[in-house]
Design a protein around this motif. Sequence first.
Motif, PDB file in Angstrom:
ATOM      1  N   ALA A 115     -64.966  56.128 -19.146  1.00 43.15           N
ATOM      2  CA  ALA A 115     -65.318  55.470 -20.412  1.00 43.15           C
ATOM      3  C   ALA A 115     -66.687  54.809 -20.320  1.00 43.15           C
ATOM      4  O   ALA A 115     -67.517  54.925 -21.210  1.00 43.15           O
ATOM      5  CB  ALA A 115     -64.245  54.442 -20.767  1.00 43.15           C
ATOM      6  N   ILE A 116     -66.933  54.092 -19.208  1.00 37.54           N
ATOM      7  CA  ILE A 116     -68.229  53.425 -19.036  1.00 37.54           C
ATOM      8  C   ILE A 116     -69.351  54.448 -18.996  1.00 37.54           C
ATOM      9  O   ILE A 116     -70.436  54.243 -19.540  1.00 37.54           O
ATOM     10  CB  ILE A 116     -68.209  52.564 -17.762  1.00 37.54           C
ATOM     11  CG1 ILE A 116     -67.272  51.361 -17.966  1.00 37.54           C
ATOM     12  CG2 ILE A 116     -69.606  52.088 -17.393  1.00 37.54           C
ATOM     13  CD1 ILE A 116     -67.099  50.517 -16.739  1.00 37.54           C
ATOM     14  N   SER A 117     -69.098  55.579 -18.345  1.00 37.63           N
ATOM     15  CA  SER A 117     -70.158  56.573 -18.156  1.00 37.63           C
ATOM     16  C   SER A 117     -70.456  57.362 -19.417  1.00 37.63           C
ATOM     17  O   SER A 117     -71.585  57.816 -19.613  1.00 37.63           O
ATOM     18  CB  SER A 117     -69.765  57.543 -17.040  1.00 37.63           C
ATOM     19  OG  SER A 117     -69.519  56.846 -15.833  1.00 37.63           O
ATOM     20  N   PHE A 122     -70.371  56.287 -28.768  1.00 39.54           N
ATOM     21  CA  PHE A 122     -69.463  56.684 -29.849  1.00 39.54           C
ATOM     22  C   PHE A 122     -68.920  55.464 -30.590  1.00 39.54           C
ATOM     23  O   PHE A 122     -68.851  54.363 -30.052  1.00 39.54           O
ATOM     24  CB  PHE A 122     -68.289  57.501 -29.278  1.00 39.54           C
ATOM     25  CG  PHE A 122     -68.692  58.833 -28.713  1.00 39.54           C
ATOM     26  CD1 PHE A 122     -68.958  59.910 -29.540  1.00 39.54           C
ATOM     27  CD2 PHE A 122     -68.834  59.012 -27.344  1.00 39.54           C
ATOM     28  CE1 PHE A 122     -69.335  61.138 -29.018  1.00 39.54           C
ATOM     29  CE2 PHE A 122     -69.218  60.240 -26.812  1.00 39.54           C
ATOM     30  CZ  PHE A 122     -69.480  61.303 -27.647  1.00 39.54           C
ATOM     31  N   THR A 123     -68.481  55.709 -31.808  1.00 38.61           N
ATOM     32  CA  THR A 123     -67.811  54.652 -32.569  1.00 38.61           C
ATOM     33  C   THR A 123     -66.348  54.582 -32.146  1.00 38.61           C
ATOM     34  O   THR A 123     -65.855  55.434 -31.392  1.00 38.61           O
ATOM     35  CB  THR A 123     -67.905  54.945 -34.069  1.00 38.61           C
ATOM     36  OG1 THR A 123     -67.323  56.228 -34.328  1.00 38.61           O
ATOM     37  CG2 THR A 123     -69.343  54.951 -34.527  1.00 38.61           C
ATOM     38  N   ARG A 127     -64.033  57.117 -29.828  1.00 36.11           N
ATOM     39  CA  ARG A 127     -63.618  56.628 -28.514  1.00 36.11           C
ATOM     40  C   ARG A 127     -62.105  56.801 -28.327  1.00 36.11           C
ATOM     41  O   ARG A 127     -61.646  57.297 -27.296  1.00 36.11           O
ATOM     42  CB  ARG A 127     -63.982  55.162 -28.351  1.00 36.11           C
ATOM     43  CG  ARG A 127     -65.472  54.887 -28.267  1.00 36.11           C
ATOM     44  CD  ARG A 127     -65.725  53.411 -28.033  1.00 36.11           C
ATOM     45  NE  ARG A 127     -67.144  53.084 -28.019  1.00 36.11           N
ATOM     46  CZ  ARG A 127     -67.632  51.863 -27.805  1.00 36.11           C
ATOM     47  NH1 ARG A 127     -66.806  50.867 -27.588  1.00 36.11           N
ATOM     48  NH2 ARG A 127     -68.929  51.652 -27.807  1.00 36.11           N
ATOM     49  N   ASN A 128     -61.346  56.387 -29.319  1.00 35.19           N
ATOM     50  CA  ASN A 128     -59.889  56.501 -29.224  1.00 35.19           C
ATOM     51  C   ASN A 128     -59.466  57.950 -29.069  1.00 35.19           C
ATOM     52  O   ASN A 128     -58.559  58.278 -28.294  1.00 35.19           O
ATOM     53  CB  ASN A 128     -59.230  55.889 -30.462  1.00 35.19           C
ATOM     54  CG  ASN A 128     -59.483  54.404 -30.567  1.00 35.19           C
ATOM     55  OD1 ASN A 128     -59.758  53.740 -29.562  1.00 35.19           O
ATOM     56  ND2 ASN A 128     -59.407  53.860 -31.772  1.00 35.19           N
ATOM     57  N   GLN A 129     -60.150  58.826 -29.821  1.00 37.52           N
ATOM     58  CA  GLN A 129     -59.817  60.248 -29.744  1.00 37.52           C
ATOM     59  C   GLN A 129     -60.112  60.815 -28.354  1.00 37.52           C
ATOM     60  O   GLN A 129     -59.305  61.544 -27.780  1.00 37.52           O
ATOM     61  CB  GLN A 129     -60.610  61.002 -30.813  1.00 37.52           C
ATOM     62  CG  GLN A 129     -60.260  62.480 -30.939  1.00 37.52           C
ATOM     63  CD  GLN A 129     -61.051  63.138 -32.062  1.00 37.52           C
ATOM     64  OE1 GLN A 129     -61.598  62.447 -32.907  1.00 37.52           O
ATOM     65  NE2 GLN A 129     -61.097  64.458 -32.053  1.00 37.52           N
ATOM     66  N   ILE A 130     -61.266  60.423 -27.786  1.00 37.72           N
ATOM     67  CA  ILE A 130     -61.634  60.909 -26.451  1.00 37.72           C
ATOM     68  C   ILE A 130     -60.641  60.419 -25.403  1.00 37.72           C
ATOM     69  O   ILE A 130     -60.144  61.186 -24.580  1.00 37.72           O
ATOM     70  CB  ILE A 130     -63.061  60.440 -26.099  1.00 37.72           C
ATOM     71  CG1 ILE A 130     -64.096  61.121 -26.989  1.00 37.72           C
ATOM     72  CG2 ILE A 130     -63.377  60.718 -24.638  1.00 37.72           C
ATOM     73  CD1 ILE A 130     -65.488  60.561 -26.846  1.00 37.72           C
ATOM     74  N   TRP A 134     -58.186  62.435 -22.822  1.00 43.09           N
ATOM     75  CA  TRP A 134     -58.239  62.233 -21.366  1.00 43.09           C
ATOM     76  C   TRP A 134     -56.867  61.851 -20.819  1.00 43.09           C
ATOM     77  O   TRP A 134     -56.417  62.351 -19.791  1.00 43.09           O
ATOM     78  CB  TRP A 134     -59.228  61.115 -21.036  1.00 43.09           C
ATOM     79  CG  TRP A 134     -60.664  61.467 -21.274  1.00 43.09           C
ATOM     80  CD1 TRP A 134     -61.173  62.698 -21.548  1.00 43.09           C
ATOM     81  CD2 TRP A 134     -61.776  60.569 -21.275  1.00 43.09           C
ATOM     82  NE1 TRP A 134     -62.537  62.631 -21.712  1.00 43.09           N
ATOM     83  CE2 TRP A 134     -62.933  61.327 -21.554  1.00 43.09           C
ATOM     84  CE3 TRP A 134     -61.904  59.200 -21.065  1.00 43.09           C
ATOM     85  CZ2 TRP A 134     -64.188  60.764 -21.617  1.00 43.09           C
ATOM     86  CZ3 TRP A 134     -63.170  58.637 -21.122  1.00 43.09           C
ATOM     87  CH2 TRP A 134     -64.306  59.402 -21.399  1.00 43.09           C
ATOM     88  N   LEU A 135     -56.202  60.946 -21.530  1.00 48.33           N
ATOM     89  CA  LEU A 135     -54.902  60.453 -21.059  1.00 48.33           C
ATOM     90  C   LEU A 135     -53.882  61.586 -21.020  1.00 48.33           C
ATOM     91  O   LEU A 135     -53.097  61.716 -20.067  1.00 48.33           O
ATOM     92  CB  LEU A 135     -54.442  59.333 -21.995  1.00 48.33           C
ATOM     93  CG  LEU A 135     -53.300  58.438 -21.504  1.00 48.33           C
ATOM     94  CD1 LEU A 135     -53.697  57.727 -20.216  1.00 48.33           C
ATOM     95  CD2 LEU A 135     -52.961  57.401 -22.563  1.00 48.33           C
TER      96      LEU A 135
END
Length: 1804
Positions: A115-117, A122-123, A127-130, A134-135
């Motif tokens: 997430a940091i990298s 993103f808005t 972010r939530n979608q990404i 990933w999860l």
Amino acid sequence: MDVYSAVAKDVEPKRQALQGAQDTLAKANAELAEKQAQLKAVLDNVDGLKSKLAAAEAESKSLQDQTDLAAARLQRAGKLTSALADEQVRWQETADKIGEDTVLLTGDVFLGSAAISYFGAFTGTYRNQIVANWLEEAKERKIPISSTFSLQRTLSSPIETREWAVWGLPTDAVSTDNGVLVTRGKRWPLMIDPQNQANRWVKTMEAKSGLRAIKLTDGNYLRTGTTLKRERRETGNAAIKMPSLWHGKDGNYLGTTMSPVGDKFAQRCRAFPSLVNCCALQQIQDWPKDALLSVSKRFLGPVDLGGAEVNESICEMCTIIHRSVLDMSVTFYNELRRKYYVTPKSYLDLISLYQQQLAMKREEYGVARDRLLNGLQKLAETNDVVDTMQTELNDLQPILKEKSAATEVLKEQVSKDQAEAEKVAETVGKEEAIVKEQAAETKAIADDAQADLDKAMPALEAAVNSLKSLNKGDITEIKSFPKPPALVQMTMEAVCVLLQQKPDWDTAKKVLSDSNFLKSLQDFDKDNIPPAVIKKLKKYVDDESFVPETVQKQSSAAKSLCMWCRAMDVYSAVAKDVEPKRQALQGAQDTLAKANAELAEKQAQLKAVLDNVDGLKSKLAAAEAESKSLQDQTDLAAARLQRAGKLTSALADEQVRWQETADKIGEDTVLLTGDVFLGSAAISYFGAFTGTYRNQIVANWLEEAKERKIPISSTFSLQRTLSSPIETREWAVWGLPTDAVSTDNGVLVTRGKRWPLMIDPQNQANRWVKTMEAKSGLRAIKLTDGNYLRTLENAIRIGNPVLLEDVTETLDPALEPILQKAVFVQGGRKLIRLGDTDVDYDPNFKFYITTKMPNPHLLPEICIKVTLINFTVTQIGLEDQLLGDVVRKERPDLEEAKDRLVVSIANDKKQLKDLEDKILKMLKESEGNILDNETLINTLQNSKLTSGMIQGRVEEAEVTEREINEARESYRQAATRGSIIYFVIADLALIGSMYQYSLVYFMNLYNLCIDNSEKDDDVGKRLQNLCEYVTFFMYNNVCRGLFEDSKALYSFLLCSAIERHAGSIPPASWNLLLRGTPASYVSLKENPMPDRLGEDLWTNIEYLAATIPAFSELIDSFGSDSDRWLAILDSDEPHNEELPARFTAEKVDEFHKMMLMKVLREEKLVFAVSRYVGATLGQRFVEALPWTLDEVFPDTNSKTPVVFVLSTGADPTSMLLRFAERMNMTPGERLKIISLGQGQGPIAEQLITEAMKSGDWVALQNCHVASSWMLSLSRIVEALANDDTVHKDFRLWLTSMPAKIFPVVVLQQSIKLTFEPPKGVRANVARTYKDMDGEFFESCTKPQPFKKLVFSLAFFHAVIQERRKFGPLGWNIRYEFNTSDLDCSFANLKMFIDEQPEIPFPALLYVIGQINYGGRVTDDLDRRCLMSILEVFLNPRAVDDDYKFTKSGTYYAPPEGPLDDYRNYLSSLPMTEAPEVFGMHDNANITFQFAESRRLMETVLSIQPRVSAAEGALTPEEQVEMLSLEILKGLPEPLLYEEAAEGMFDRNEAGQLTSMANVLNQEMIKFNRLHKALKTTLGQIGKAIKGLIVMTNELEGMFHSLLNNQVPGLWSKVAYPSLKPLASWIKDFNARMTFMRQWLVEGDALKSYSLPALFFPQGFMTGVLQTHARKYKIAIDTLNFEFTVLKTSSPEDLEEGPEDGVLIHGLYIDNGRWDAERMVLDEALPGEMFSTLPIVHFIPAVNYKIPATMYECPLYKTSVRAGVLSTTGASTNYVVSLGLPIADHTTPSFWVLQGTATLCALDT
């Protein structure tokens, strides 16, 4: 020895005594030592015992300490087990949980690091979608990970996030995650921060670490960065801000915040890729609602707003207001194209300003109400005591009478006793005089005796003092002499004599041994020394050696005794003389004492008498005091009653009003909560909006506030809430317009927390501020001033206000501290840092900023620092100003009275307010009984009298003002017309940058109209005359500065604005005319004429009928009146055709007809507009009168420059030179002309300076090329306007092409004249003949042919110029023919006619056509057209009177006659010429007219408020991304050699490809290159939109092109020429690729080729010729093409290809058609602009030339026709000329004049 022996005898007994004493001492010492030893032993024993005791005590203490420690431990253990009994279980659970979480750290920290990298840019939604993706992926791969992921939970702590919130970071999840990214990222954070929230958070968070804020604009920011690391080692400070934040290294953080607005952010990212590659990008979004709400609750929660519910509602309203302004700013931009940025800074200002203003207003209202209530209380108290005072006054009257009588009796007794006392006093007074005389005699005796004594007293006192200094040691010294020295002995003898002792040494020693010796001397009775003793003493005193100084030598003690003895002698002698006097004194004193006794007795008697008198007087005084007290009480009561009457009389009227006012203030105080809140919101937010938008915003706020039951007034007024009537009247006196918007602007200026930046294109705010602050020493500066910072510094130091004028869209960074109000206190001084200097800050300093830009784009970094206020003049405000001007000239008495009344009422009302405040203040400050303060009562009465007079005056003035206003209102019609005209003129600046007119310039012209218009006693008639005059004068004056294509637009705008204001044009009609039928409208009714009315046209007709009531029967009429409608549709002048009978003139006016023409025949809309303007305003508004310098010059003066606004090819120099000659301003001597360019600016400035003194003229040419000198020109013109020393004959002439760099201030202060070829053939020829010299016209020896041919040449000149309006149909290249070409041709014509017996037409054609005009022509086909046109006007028949230029016979050269005959003939010609004048088809005119109509409507629409986009529409990014994916999906596959037909690319014996294979190969390479560019860039644009790659300049340009349906430049650079829009271009590209693949697959078997599909058609034709040449062994340079047009148009209809040559399909004819029956080129059908050309057979032929009977029809790649000239002299757009047979009634020249050509591709 004798002496020693004597002494030894005395000493020996003493020595023996000494020895005995020593022995005794030795014995005593021995005993002492023994006892000391015993004492030491005892002490040692005691010390031992003490040591043992200390050890025992220590051991005991240790045991006690252990006991206490054990007890304490037991107690603490009990507490611990009690306290942590519950924690034990939790700790165990937590430990187990940590153990589990430690296992999950593998995945959690991995996702956190990812997430940091990655996701900072993103808005929240993305972010939530990404993270969700990933999860899901991590769980599928069974990576140990938490079921739900939280970045803040994984990599932060609750304590840390709470601290962030305290430091100002919003608490929503996205913002908290951003905090983690900032503090945990490996790269320095670059924060996208349009709302400045990250900036404030970082500043607060790092403030304790010594944050350093820098900007790239700072001159020393690099020094801050390079020295930072060293400072960190020394001080431990962190760094900060580039461009908003820098950070250092070694434990410091570096944060960068940048605004994404504008292109700076993108430019920086491109210039410095490390900003993207090495920084963690974070997109800081708008504050969410929760964040806004939390901020408002934090600050407003503790404030008392009237209850918890109101507090909650106000906090919610804060968020609603902020969001509503955000939405309104979008609408504002969409409709008016005005950009306004709303940031959280405004939100914080709203809250802060609300708290401040609410507290201030509550205090103000509270003080006002308390003063009123106090005044009412004083009045009530006064009324209560009045009755009591009257009763007391009545009771006092009899008591006062009785006391007065008793006092009179007592007065008589006192008078009697007083007389007796005076008699006794007289007797006593006489005796007192005798006693005083005796006392004086006694005193004289005493003084005489005392004088004698005073002679002896100094010596006596000296002796006594000397005696006092002696001590026993001195006496012992004398006494110790066994044998005293002689003088010592003499002294002691003398002493013994005085003491009456025996005068020898032994007696002396005895005397000396007496312990009271000295005392006896000091107390010696010097007054009673016996004479015998004095006689004995004389022996010693008379001895010369018996003097103190001599005696002192032997004994100092004896000296004192000597002095005493001599003093006794002297005193004794004096006493002998004094004694008789003393006795006499005693006698006198006895007598005096007796007299005093007698006197005292009599004085006692007198005292008794006086005491009696005093007793009586005391009684009398008491009686009088009591009487006076009663009288005073009576008088006081009477005075109080009188004052009470005055007070109640004075304030009787006020009591009711004060009570009402107090009650009203009480009610208003409750409403302050909402009123001040809306006022604060207005100040914080709506300054940038215009009046309409402000009203809309406030209406929404008011409705929301009422819904939430916030206490608020029913109607909101900013000026009523936050200002006062007196203040607004003062603003009006200072020049601020009185309309609501302007008054609100005044409130914004004076109440805002930030300094105001005023958008002031009309200079209203500038003038108002200058007048308002003049008394405070206003300093006016500009950023262009060299020393403006020094002026600013001085003003800040001494507290002068400063006005910064004419700023642009950027401000000097040096102003930052002032804008931020960065004042700090140091050493008790208020300072502000300006540049590198700390300047003392005076709180009286004010800062105003104005800009003349009508629509500045101010970025957020400026918006957050200033209060942006839109001061653009409003129509009602301008009306009031113009009304004042009209009345001032028409009824000066009214306007003067009005002006006086405004000032008088303002002053009187201010004085009334001051008096009321004074009365209330005095009532409040009065102490005790108010009725006792006579000064107060009188002052109140006087104030009331004064206020009554003023009130009466005010009421009378207000009545008079209403009467004056009513009288003034009768003239408003003229003011309204002027206001309408001004706003039309102001809108012209939106059309052209040179159409700038200042309000001052307009008002000067308006006043000139009032003076010059026709007067009439009837006001109605006078106003009509004035309105008509103003309208036409302004039209004519402004038209001088407009280009021809803008004049019709201006007249239409003027006419429609007047009609719209009058209500004659409803908004729906206006909207329909400009915007047409909405795209969403669906036709519902059947089309009665489908063959003539297309689907789109019928939809427009149906919508017109449904929208406009006048056309409600339109649908039925098309069915029943079809013949009439067909006549209109087919007419050449449909705008002049009669409508069906049902549409009467009363029902359908000219505007309705114009709307109908827009729908039915849009190309004729321009003519309909002219008809509408002519019918509404008059025919003189249709065609502007041409100007001459002779007409313009009287309007000029030495301070107003004249600007020639040029079009290409226009040059007014020759006209100016001729005019200067006529005005005796000889060019070169009095007229100085200089063409501006590099280095010419200083020379021009010097010429202007000299000419201003001498009165010469200066002409500066080509100002548009001297962009760097325009600032100096602006400064010169501004100085010129204020310079009274300029010579009255001086004139400044300027020429410039339209350019945005030209100074607005110069344009606004100048007379503008456009100089261009007149529009239209008639106007063009008329201009030529208007400027023609009559002498030249009559100078030829053969006047008849000369005048004929002069007219022909003038007509030819007009035709070739006006032919440009048809675009490529007229000329391939737009040539700028000018009057010098015509003048040269006139000269050649005259020379040839005068010198030759016969007119040499071939020579004339060559010189004029090929040289004079042809020298400008670079395209061979244009040269052909030029010569064809010239042959029409310059031929032997042209001198005949029956020769006509056109078939209609309308245009011809008039018979020979005077110059005026020709001018009169020209005025009779039609205003607009038919296409036949140019030899062109009517379709060409349709194209031109359609373009003109579209341009007219689009221009009008462009200056109207835009319609907002529908909600839910896709964002530009979404649109482009969707489009790019759609195009990418539809792309065909690239061309592959594997697809080629067998043998297509086989090589011959020489290893060469066939010519056609070579052409195909080259085309394949180009198409594949284009295909690759499309595929690559379409993929890149998608990634760039998502932020995966940098959005380069090229990609950004592609983004805008795709958004605007244009072909991106990245594609055009590698593509074929095309004018198609994007959608058509993509279809065309796919079609070309399809053909290329067909050619590749079929090879030589292809029957017909699509020449338009190729990149390089010329190469294809060369390949065809080469193939033919190789086939038949013919030299290729002898081959040309012969052309045969087939009957078929479709390649599918072909059975096989030709044996020789190629078949070409896909060509189009522009401005012509192919007659398939006659197989000839014929004229185009009406309305048909393009037609298809059947398949053409290109046949190679040896030395083939197109026959003269055929038309050499050029073939172009695109309709633009123009291109780069090749080495052959032809355009690269040119392909070949086709030889086409033509219709019998035409000639090749006919088609040349028609501009007919064939095209490879159309524009759609």
